[in-house]
Scaffold this motif. Structure first.
Motif, PDB file in Angstrom:
ATOM      1  N   GLU A  18      23.758   8.537 -22.364  1.00  0.00           N
ATOM      2  CA  GLU A  18      24.113   7.582 -21.499  1.00  0.00           C
ATOM      3  C   GLU A  18      24.033   8.128 -20.070  1.00  0.00           C
ATOM      4  O   GLU A  18      23.643   7.889 -19.225  1.00  0.00           O
ATOM      5  CB  GLU A  18      25.313   7.006 -21.777  1.00  0.00           C
ATOM      6  CG  GLU A  18      25.366   5.865 -22.731  1.00  0.00           C
ATOM      7  CD  GLU A  18      25.548   6.703 -24.112  1.00  0.00           C
ATOM      8  OE1 GLU A  18      25.760   7.758 -24.028  1.00  0.00           O
ATOM      9  OE2 GLU A  18      25.187   6.074 -25.349  1.00  0.00           O
ATOM     10  N   HIS A  19      24.881   9.480 -20.052  1.00  0.00           N
ATOM     11  CA  HIS A  19      25.077  10.167 -18.672  1.00  0.00           C
ATOM     12  C   HIS A  19      23.735  10.786 -18.392  1.00  0.00           C
ATOM     13  O   HIS A  19      23.361  10.544 -16.990  1.00  0.00           O
ATOM     14  CB  HIS A  19      26.096  11.224 -18.997  1.00  0.00           C
ATOM     15  CG  HIS A  19      26.378  11.710 -17.660  1.00  0.00           C
ATOM     16  ND1 HIS A  19      27.302  12.847 -17.319  1.00  0.00           N
ATOM     17  CD2 HIS A  19      26.132  11.697 -16.189  1.00  0.00           C
ATOM     18  CE1 HIS A  19      27.569  13.187 -16.146  1.00  0.00           C
ATOM     19  NE2 HIS A  19      26.701  12.466 -15.621  1.00  0.00           N
ATOM     20  N   LEU A  20      22.574  11.226 -19.214  1.00  0.00           N
ATOM     21  CA  LEU A  20      21.396  11.705 -18.900  1.00  0.00           C
ATOM     22  C   LEU A  20      20.586  10.609 -18.225  1.00  0.00           C
ATOM     23  O   LEU A  20      20.027  10.738 -16.954  1.00  0.00           O
ATOM     24  CB  LEU A  20      20.639  12.429 -19.968  1.00  0.00           C
ATOM     25  CG  LEU A  20      19.353  12.980 -19.994  1.00  0.00           C
ATOM     26  CD1 LEU A  20      19.170  13.885 -18.918  1.00  0.00           C
ATOM     27  CD2 LEU A  20      18.653  13.099 -21.295  1.00  0.00           C
ATOM     28  N   ALA A  21      20.694   9.415 -18.814  1.00  0.00           N
ATOM     29  CA  ALA A  21      19.840   8.428 -18.535  1.00  0.00           C
ATOM     30  C   ALA A  21      20.453   7.802 -17.100  1.00  0.00           C
ATOM     31  O   ALA A  21      19.560   7.547 -16.074  1.00  0.00           O
ATOM     32  CB  ALA A  21      20.142   7.046 -19.408  1.00  0.00           C
ATOM     33  N   ASP A  22      21.638   7.980 -16.570  1.00  0.00           N
ATOM     34  CA  ASP A  22      21.950   7.741 -15.646  1.00  0.00           C
ATOM     35  C   ASP A  22      21.429   8.515 -14.214  1.00  0.00           C
ATOM     36  O   ASP A  22      21.058   8.146 -13.199  1.00  0.00           O
ATOM     37  CB  ASP A  22      23.518   7.494 -15.248  1.00  0.00           C
ATOM     38  CG  ASP A  22      24.264   6.331 -16.082  1.00  0.00           C
ATOM     39  OD1 ASP A  22      23.462   5.595 -16.346  1.00  0.00           O
ATOM     40  OD2 ASP A  22      25.574   6.633 -16.512  1.00  0.00           O
ATOM     41  N   GLU A  23      21.550   9.789 -14.590  1.00  0.00           N
ATOM     42  CA  GLU A  23      21.085  10.901 -13.820  1.00  0.00           C
ATOM     43  C   GLU A  23      19.693  10.637 -13.497  1.00  0.00           C
ATOM     44  O   GLU A  23      18.866  10.878 -12.337  1.00  0.00           O
ATOM     45  CB  GLU A  23      21.359  12.287 -14.344  1.00  0.00           C
ATOM     46  CG  GLU A  23      22.962  12.374 -14.493  1.00  0.00           C
ATOM     47  CD  GLU A  23      23.841  12.775 -13.237  1.00  0.00           C
ATOM     48  OE1 GLU A  23      23.433  12.279 -12.098  1.00  0.00           O
ATOM     49  OE2 GLU A  23      24.799  13.483 -13.231  1.00  0.00           O
ATOM     50  N   LEU A  24      18.961  10.547 -14.609  1.00  0.00           N
ATOM     51  CA  LEU A  24      17.369  10.378 -14.500  1.00  0.00           C
ATOM     52  C   LEU A  24      16.961   9.346 -13.691  1.00  0.00           C
ATOM     53  O   LEU A  24      16.065   9.072 -12.794  1.00  0.00           O
ATOM     54  CB  LEU A  24      16.795  10.220 -15.721  1.00  0.00           C
ATOM     55  CG  LEU A  24      16.600  11.789 -16.584  1.00  0.00           C
ATOM     56  CD1 LEU A  24      16.098  11.514 -17.936  1.00  0.00           C
ATOM     57  CD2 LEU A  24      15.765  12.765 -15.869  1.00  0.00           C
ATOM     58  N   SER A  25      17.713   8.094 -13.876  1.00  0.00           N
ATOM     59  CA  SER A  25      17.526   6.947 -13.006  1.00  0.00           C
ATOM     60  C   SER A  25      18.124   7.054 -11.568  1.00  0.00           C
ATOM     61  O   SER A  25      17.208   6.687 -10.600  1.00  0.00           O
ATOM     62  CB  SER A  25      18.421   5.749 -13.665  1.00  0.00           C
ATOM     63  OG  SER A  25      18.111   5.487 -14.919  1.00  0.00           O
ATOM     64  N   GLN A  26      18.931   8.010 -11.259  1.00  0.00           N
ATOM     65  CA  GLN A  26      19.491   8.228  -9.776  1.00  0.00           C
ATOM     66  C   GLN A  26      18.163   8.862  -9.313  1.00  0.00           C
ATOM     67  O   GLN A  26      17.727   8.822  -8.135  1.00  0.00           O
ATOM     68  CB  GLN A  26      20.770   8.847  -9.639  1.00  0.00           C
ATOM     69  CG  GLN A  26      21.141   9.385  -8.542  1.00  0.00           C
ATOM     70  CD  GLN A  26      21.730   8.257  -7.713  1.00  0.00           C
ATOM     71  OE1 GLN A  26      22.223   7.525  -7.954  1.00  0.00           O
ATOM     72  NE2 GLN A  26      20.948   8.112  -6.494  1.00  0.00           N
ATOM     73  N   LEU A  27      17.640  10.086 -10.106  1.00  0.00           N
ATOM     74  CA  LEU A  27      16.634  11.004  -9.707  1.00  0.00           C
ATOM     75  C   LEU A  27      15.422   9.999  -9.061  1.00  0.00           C
ATOM     76  O   LEU A  27      14.900  10.159  -8.110  1.00  0.00           O
ATOM     77  CB  LEU A  27      16.189  11.754 -10.468  1.00  0.00           C
ATOM     78  CG  LEU A  27      15.150  12.719 -10.568  1.00  0.00           C
ATOM     79  CD1 LEU A  27      15.234  13.518  -8.817  1.00  0.00           C
ATOM     80  CD2 LEU A  27      14.857  13.759 -11.516  1.00  0.00           C
ATOM     81  N   ALA A  28      15.046   9.086  -9.902  1.00  0.00           N
ATOM     82  CA  ALA A  28      13.852   8.159  -9.843  1.00  0.00           C
ATOM     83  C   ALA A  28      14.145   7.416  -8.750  1.00  0.00           C
ATOM     84  O   ALA A  28      13.341   7.062  -7.923  1.00  0.00           O
ATOM     85  CB  ALA A  28      13.755   7.363 -11.173  1.00  0.00           C
ATOM     86  N   ASP A  29      15.432   6.869  -8.306  1.00  0.00           N
ATOM     87  CA  ASP A  29      15.624   6.125  -7.369  1.00  0.00           C
ATOM     88  C   ASP A  29      15.275   6.785  -6.084  1.00  0.00           C
ATOM     89  O   ASP A  29      14.696   6.430  -4.945  1.00  0.00           O
ATOM     90  CB  ASP A  29      17.040   5.609  -7.076  1.00  0.00           C
ATOM     91  CG  ASP A  29      17.452   4.323  -8.270  1.00  0.00           C
ATOM     92  OD1 ASP A  29      16.373   4.132  -8.880  1.00  0.00           O
ATOM     93  OD2 ASP A  29      18.611   3.941  -8.166  1.00  0.00           O
ATOM     94  N   ILE A  30      15.760   8.027  -6.014  1.00  0.00           N
ATOM     95  CA  ILE A  30      15.544   8.928  -4.872  1.00  0.00           C
ATOM     96  C   ILE A  30      14.216   9.141  -4.436  1.00  0.00           C
ATOM     97  O   ILE A  30      13.637   9.023  -3.275  1.00  0.00           O
ATOM     98  CB  ILE A  30      16.447  10.226  -4.932  1.00  0.00           C
ATOM     99  CG1 ILE A  30      17.919   9.780  -4.799  1.00  0.00           C
ATOM    100  CG2 ILE A  30      16.030  11.183  -3.815  1.00  0.00           C
ATOM    101  CD1 ILE A  30      18.925  11.369  -5.342  1.00  0.00           C
ATOM    102  N   ILE A  31      13.363   9.437  -5.688  1.00  0.00           N
ATOM    103  CA  ILE A  31      12.098   9.664  -5.475  1.00  0.00           C
ATOM    104  C   ILE A  31      11.416   8.499  -5.076  1.00  0.00           C
ATOM    105  O   ILE A  31      10.292   8.556  -4.195  1.00  0.00           O
ATOM    106  CB  ILE A  31      11.277  10.035  -6.796  1.00  0.00           C
ATOM    107  CG1 ILE A  31      12.185  11.553  -7.273  1.00  0.00           C
ATOM    108  CG2 ILE A  31      10.138  10.422  -6.825  1.00  0.00           C
ATOM    109  CD1 ILE A  31      11.587  12.479  -6.449  1.00  0.00           C
ATOM    110  N   VAL A  32      11.738   7.405  -5.467  1.00  0.00           N
ATOM    111  CA  VAL A  32      11.094   6.072  -4.946  1.00  0.00           C
ATOM    112  C   VAL A  32      11.221   5.901  -3.576  1.00  0.00           C
ATOM    113  O   VAL A  32      10.326   5.441  -2.739  1.00  0.00           O
ATOM    114  CB  VAL A  32      11.705   4.803  -5.873  1.00  0.00           C
ATOM    115  CG1 VAL A  32      11.092   3.395  -5.195  1.00  0.00           C
ATOM    116  CG2 VAL A  32      11.144   4.744  -7.438  1.00  0.00           C
TER     117      VAL A  32
END
Length: 912
Positions: free
Chosen positions: A622-636
Motif C-alpha cells: 500500500e505504501h509503495l503504491a502511494d509513493e508510485l502514484s505520487q511520483l506519477a502525479d509529479i511526472i504528469v
C-alpha cells in the motif's frame, strides 16, 4: 604570529619581489598606499592604466607597471589579513582578463588598418578572435605568479574585407595567426619593466605542433577525431575572455559534448587516475634528482592537484546530465558536490579548508621572488621567510600545520581514485581469463568454481552459461582492456554469489544477461569496478526479482543510484524532487528531446530507489503504491507544463486544463509497470482554446509514450473519456458534467468512484470533484444498479476465463475484481445517504467504513479487506518475478476467496 599581524617591515623582509618593486620606483610606494586599502577591480585597472599612458608610457610599458602595482597590492593585502584567498585569485584573474582584452583591442585596431576586417564566408559577419582562458584562469582561480594558459579561435573561415589600396587582404586564419602572435608578444615579452603574464599555448589542439589559432570547424573536427581524454579535463575550464556573444554560445555547443558525456561517465575515474599517476611519477623523478625541491604543494601527495581532480572527476562523470556541475571553479564545484549530496558536507568543508591552506602557502612560495614555483625553497633563510608569511614562528611549526591537510586530502583522493580492481585476487582473475580462452574452458572454469565451494551440478551450469556469454559476438568484439575488466567483474561476482543463499544460478543467469547487455558501455563496467558495493547490490536485487533485473538491464543508467546507500534508503522528499525536476527541465528549455530524456531518467531513478526499498522489505504494498502514484502525479504535472510550451499557438501562459486520473492511478494503487487511465478537461472561453488543448493533449500523450533511448514514461489509456473512442480527446468542464448526468453508462460511474484530479489547473480539479460527488450521490434504481453491476462483472469474467488449476488473484470468483466491484456497488448504492463514501480512500478503507456504517457485516468487511491486502501483496510478489498473470495454488487463498464470495453473494447473489 598570525598572518593578520604581519607588518609592512615583515613584508619587506619576507618578499624580495615586493622589496625590489618598492625600492626600484619611488612613486610605486605612494601608489601602493592609495590602493592597498581597496579591493582592486577592472575599473581601477583602467584608471591607473590611463594615468600611465597619459604620462607618456606605451600600452606595453603601462601594463607592466600596472602588473607590479597589482601584485604588490595583493601581497600586502594578503599578508596583512585584508584579503582572503578568493580576493587574491579573483583579482589576478580579472587582471589577466583586462590585460588580454586591452592588448587585443589595440592590436586588432592596428590589424584592421593594415588588412581590413575579417569576414565570415558564409555569414558575412565580422569575425573576432575568441581568447579562451584555460586552467585556473578559466575558473577565476589564477595564481599571482602563474602563467596564463590560452587558446585562440574564431568562428568562420573567410578573408578580410579591405576598404582602400593601402591594405592587403589576408585569409581569416592568417589574420588571426598574426594577431595571436602579436598578442603573445605584447603580454609576455620581457622588457626593462618585466612582463604582464607569461603565456602558455600548449593546450591548443595538437599542442605546440598545431596551428596557433583554430576555426570552430577545426576544433570540432579535432574533438571528433583526435581529442584525448586528458584534453576533456583541460577543456572543463575553458572560458571565453573575448569575442562575440553569439560566437561564444556556438563554441560552447561544440565544447560541451566533447567534455561532458550524456551518460554517467565513470570511465573518467580511470583516466584521471592514469593522468595523476603520470604526474606523480614525474614529481618523484624530479624530487629524486633535486632533493632540495621536494615538498611540492601542488603536484605532490595530498597536494592542490588532488583536490582539483576530486572536484573535476565528478564534473566529468555527471556534468553531462547536471549543468550545475559545469562550473569552472574548483571551490564552487566542491560546494555543489556538497549541496547535491554527492560528497558529504563535512568532508567538503574540510577539503576547502585544506585547499585554502595549500593555495595560501603556494602564493607565499611565489611571493618570495614572483616565480611560478610550488616547492619549498632550498635555502633555510628562505624557508623561514615562507613560515613568517604563513604566520608561523618557524619552519617546523609550518610543516606541522601542513601535514594534516595533506594527509586528509590524500585520504579523500584515495577513497575515490584507489584502483578498486586491486581488491580482486589477481591470481583468480588471471586463471579465469586463461580458462575462458582455453579449448577446455568448461572443465577449467568448473574446477575454479568448485574451489569456491559450488556444487558440481551448479559449477557445470555456471560454467556453461559463462562460456556462452564470453563467446557471444557482443563480448568478443570488445577491446582486450574491456574484456579483462569484464573478467575482473565476473570473478568478483562469483565470489559474492558464492557467499549468498537462495537460487544462485538464477542470480548468475540474470547477472550475465545484464553484463552482456552493458559490455560495450565501458562507463558502466568502470562504475561497477570502481564501486564494488554497487555490484553486490546489483546481484542482491537480481536474485530477488526478475522484473528488477530486466528493469536494470533496460536502464543501466540507474547503476548510479546504487552508489549512495544512505540516499537509496531515504523516503522520497517529493517537494524537493518536484523542484529538482523543474530545474533540470529548465536547463534544457527548448530542447524537447533532451527534456523527454530528462523526465524518463529522473522518473526511472526515483522508481528504482523505491524498488530497492521494496525488495528489502522497507515498504508495504500500500505504501509503495502511494509513493508510485505520487511520483506519477509529479511526472504528469511536469509533462503537462513542458508540453504546453511546445504548443506554438498557445493563447495564454498557463493552460486552463487538467488531467483527471482513473483506475489504479486514480485510486492510488499504481504498480511499477501500470498504465495511466486519464481524461482531459478544460475551462476556457477563448476561441482558440479547443484546438490548443487538443494539441496539448496529443503532445502530452506523445511525451508520455514515445520511445527514446531512456524508454517510455507511461502507456496512456484514454478510453474512459466521454463517448470513449468516438468522443473528443478533450472536454470542457460543462460538457463533461452534462455527459455524466445524462449520457454516461453505469460502468462509467463505477470508474468514477476512483477518479481524482491529478495535475493542471486546480480550479478545474475542484469543479471535477464537485461533479464527481454529485454524480456518485445520485438516487439510483437499486434493481437496475444490481442488474448492471452483475452484467458488467459477467462480461469481464467471460473475457478472462482461467483454464489452469491455479487461482487467478485478479479475475477468478472471490478475487480482486470482485472486491473492487463490491466497493463500487456499495458507493453507488449508498452514497446518496452517506456522503463520506464518495471519498477516494481506497477499497480497503471504504470496505471497513461500510462495515462500520452497518451496510455490510463488519466482521466480513474486515475479512474481505484483509483478503484484498493479501491478494495485492501476492500479486506484487509474482509481478516482481516477471510473471504476467498473478496466479497461486487455490489452497493458498481459500479462506480469503471464500470470504469475498460470501460478501458478493450477500449483496448481489451468486453470479451465474
Amino acid at each position: 604570529m598570525t598572518a593578520s599581524t604581519v607588518t609592512n617591515t615583515n613584508i619587506l623582509q619576507a618578499s624580495r619581489f615586493f622589496t625590489h618593486c618598492i625600492q626600484a620606483d619611488a612613486s610605486r610606494n605612494e601608489q601602493l598606499q592609495q590602493v592597498s586599502e581597496l579591493s582592486l577591480s577592472p575599473d581601477l585597472f583602467a584608471q591607473f592604466l590611463q594615468k600611465e599612458i597619459y604620462q607618456g608610457a606605451t600600452l606595453n610599458k603601462a601594463m607592466r607597471r600596472l602588473r607590479k602595482l597589482v601584485v604588490c597590492t595583493l601581497i600586502k593585502r594578503d599578508l596583512c589579513g585584508q584579503a582572503d584567498l578568493n580576493e587574491v585569485v579573483t583579482t589576478i584573474s580579472l587582471f589577466a582578463d583586462f590585460v588580454v582584452q586591452q592588448h587585443l583591442q589595440a592590436l586588432n585596431a592596428e590589424m584592421h588598418t593594415m588588412h581590413g576586417i575579417p569576414t565570415g564566408e558564409e555569414s558575412g559577419k565580422e569575425q573576432t578572435m575568441i581568447v579562451l582562458g584555460m586552467g585556473k584562469l578559466g575558473g577565476y582561480e589564477l595564481n599571482v605568479s602563474s602563467d596564463i594558459d590560452l587558446i585562440f579561435c574564431y568562428a568562420e573561415d573567410g578573408e578580410t574585407q579591405i576598404t582602400d589600396s593601402t591594405q592587403r587582404s589576408l585569409s581569416n586564419h592568417e589574420y588571426f595567426s598574426r594577431l595571436g602572435k602579436k598578442l603573445i608578444a605584447a603580454i609576455s615579452e620581457v622588457t626593462e619593466d618585466g612582463y604582464s603574464f607569461r603565456v602558455d599555448m600548449a593546450l591548443r589542439p595538437n599542442g605546440a605542433s598545431g596551428p596557433l589559432v583554430a576555426s570552430f570547424n577545426m576544433i570540432e573536427e579535432y574533438f571528433l577525431i583526435q581529442g584525448r581524454e586528458w584534453e576533456r579535463y583541460a577543456w572543463v575550464k575553458a572560458r571565453a575572455m573575448t569575442g562575440d556573444t553569439d560566437d561564444i554560445a556556438a563554441l560552447e555547443k561544440i565544447i560541451r559534448p566533447f567534455v561532458y558525456r550524456r551518460y554517467l561517465d565513470y570511465g573518467a575515474i580511470d583516466s584521471l587516475r592514469s593522468m595523476h599517476g603520470q604526474i606523480r611519477a614525474e614529481v618523484v623523478r624530479q624530487e629524486s634528482k633535486h632533493p632540495e625541491r621536494s615538498n611540492n604543494v601542488k603536484l605532490g601527495r595530498g597536494g592542490i592537484r588532488e583536490v582539483e581532480f576530486l572536484a573535476q572527476v565528478f564534473q566529468l562523470i555527471r556534468g553531462g546530465r547536471d549543468a550545475s556541475l559545469r562550473d569552472r571553479s574548483t571551490r564552487l564545484t566542491l560546494h555543489t558536490l556538497a549541496e547535491k549530496g554527492i560528497m558529504e558536507a563535512p568532508v567538503i568543508e574540510k577539503l576547502l579548508v585544506s585547499y585554502t591552506f595549500l593555495r595560501n602557502l603556494e602564493h607565499r612560495l611565489q611571493y618570495l621572488d614572483d616565480a611560478q614555483t610550488h616547492t619549498f625553497p632550498a635555502r633555510e633563510e628562505d624557508q623561514q621567510r615562507i613560515a613568517q608569511m604563513m604566520g608561523c614562528a618557524c619552519v617546523t611549526e609550518l610543516l606541522e600545520q601542513l601535514r594534516p591537510h595533506r594527509e586528509f586530502i590524500a585520504e579523500q583522493f584515495d577513497a575515490i581514485f584507489r584502483d578498486k580492481a586491486e581488491n580482486n585476487s589477481e591470481n583468480e582473475q588471471g586463471m579465469l581469463a586463461v580458462s575462458l580462452s582455453s579449448p577446455d574452458s568448461d572443465e577449467l572454469i568448473s574446477a575454479h568454481l568448485a574451489s569456491l565451494e559450488f556444487s558440481a551440478q551448479d559449477a557445470t551450469a555456471f560454467s556453461q552459461r559463462l562460456v556462452a556469454t564470453w563467446q557471444s559476438p557482443r563480448v568478443q568484439s570488445l577491446s582486450e582492456a574491456s574484456r579483462m575488466k569484464l573478467v575482473a567483474l565476473v570473478n568478483h561476482a562469483l565470489n559474492i554469489i558464492a557467499r549468498q543463499s537462495g537460487n544462485q544460478l538464477l542470480a548468475w543467469n540474470r547477472l550475465l544477461d545484464f553484463m552482456e547487455a552493458i559490455a560495450r558501455r565501458a562507463a558502466y563496467l568502470a562504475l561497477l569496478t570502481e564501486y564494488p558495493h554497487a555490484l553486490a547490490r546489483v546481484i542482491r536485487m537480481m536474485a530477488a526479482s526478475d522484473w528488477a533485473a530486466k528493469f536494470l538491464t533496460r536502464h543501466p543508467l540507474l547503476l548510479d543510484e546504487l552508489l549512495d546507500e544512505s540516499s537509496l534508503h531515504q523516503r522520497p522528499d517529493w517537494p524537493a524532487f518536484r523542484l529538482d525536476l523543474q530545474e533540470h527541465l529548465a536547463q534544457h528549455a527548448g530542447d524537447t528531446e533532451r527534456q523527454m530524456e530528462t523526465l524518463r531518467e529522473m522518473h526511472h531513478a526515483m522508481q528504482f530507489r523505491l524498488l530497492a526499498q521494496d525488495l528489502e522489505g522497507q515498504l508495504s504494498v500500500e505504501h509503495l503504491a502511494d509513493e508510485l502514484s505520487q511520483l506519477a502525479d509529479i511526472i504528469v504535472a511536469a509533462v503537462l507544463q513542458s508540453a504546453w510550451q511546445t504548443v506554438a499557438s498557445r493563447h495564454k501562459a498557463e493552460p486552463s486544463f487538467a488531467v483527471i486520473a482513473y483506475g489504479k492511478q486514480g485510486g492510488k494503487e499504481l504498480g511499477y509497470a501500470s498504465d495511466l487511465d486519464v481524461i482531459f478537461l478544460y475551462e476556457d472561453e477563448d476561441q482558440d482554446a479547443p484546438a490548443n488543448y487538443a494539441k496539448l493533449a496529443q503532445r502530452f500523450i506523445t511525451w508520455m509514450t514515445s520511445h527514446t533511448p531512456a524508454g517510455i514514461l507511461f502507456d496512456i489509456d484514454i478510453a474512459l473519456r466521454p463517448d470513449g473512442a468516438s468522443g473528443l480527446l478533450v472536454s470542457s468542464v460543462s460538457s463533461f458534467a452534462r455527459y455524466q448526468e445524462k449520457s454516461a453508462w453505469l460502468w462509467e460511474h463505477q470508474a468514477l468512484t476512483r477518479a481524482r484530479f491529478c495535475a493542471g489547473d486546480a480550479h478545474i480539479g475542484e469543479q471535477f470533484e464537485q461533479i464527481r460527488e454529485q454524480v456518485l450521490r445520485q438516487q439510483r434504481d437499486i434493481d437496475k444498479l444490481h442488474a448492471e453491476v452483475i452484467s458488467m462483472r459477467k462480461k469481464m469474467r467471460d473475457a478472462n476465463i482461467n483454464r489452469s488449476d491455479l487461482f487467478d488473484l485478479k479475475h477468478d470468483a472471490g478475487g480482486m475484481i470482485d472486491i473492487e466491484f463490491i466497493v463500487q456497488y456499495l458507493v453507488l448504492r449508498y452514497a446518496s445517504q452517506y456522503s463520506e463514501l464518495t471519498a477516494n480512500k481506497g477499497n480497503i478503507a471504504l470496505l471497513k467504513r461500510c462495515g462500520e456504517l452497518g451496510l455490510i457485516d463488519l466482521l466480513l468487511a474486515n475479512q474481505v479487506s484483509d483478503a484484498y491486502r493479501l491478494f495485492r501483496k501476492l500479486q506484487h510478489g509474482i509481478r516482481l518475478q516477471g510473471e504476467d498473470r498473478a496466479r497461486v495454488a487455490p489452497d493458498r487463498v481459500k479462506k480469503e476467496a471464500h470470504a469475498t464470495t460470501t460478501l458478493w453473494n450477500s449483496l448481489l447473489g451468486a453470479l451465474q
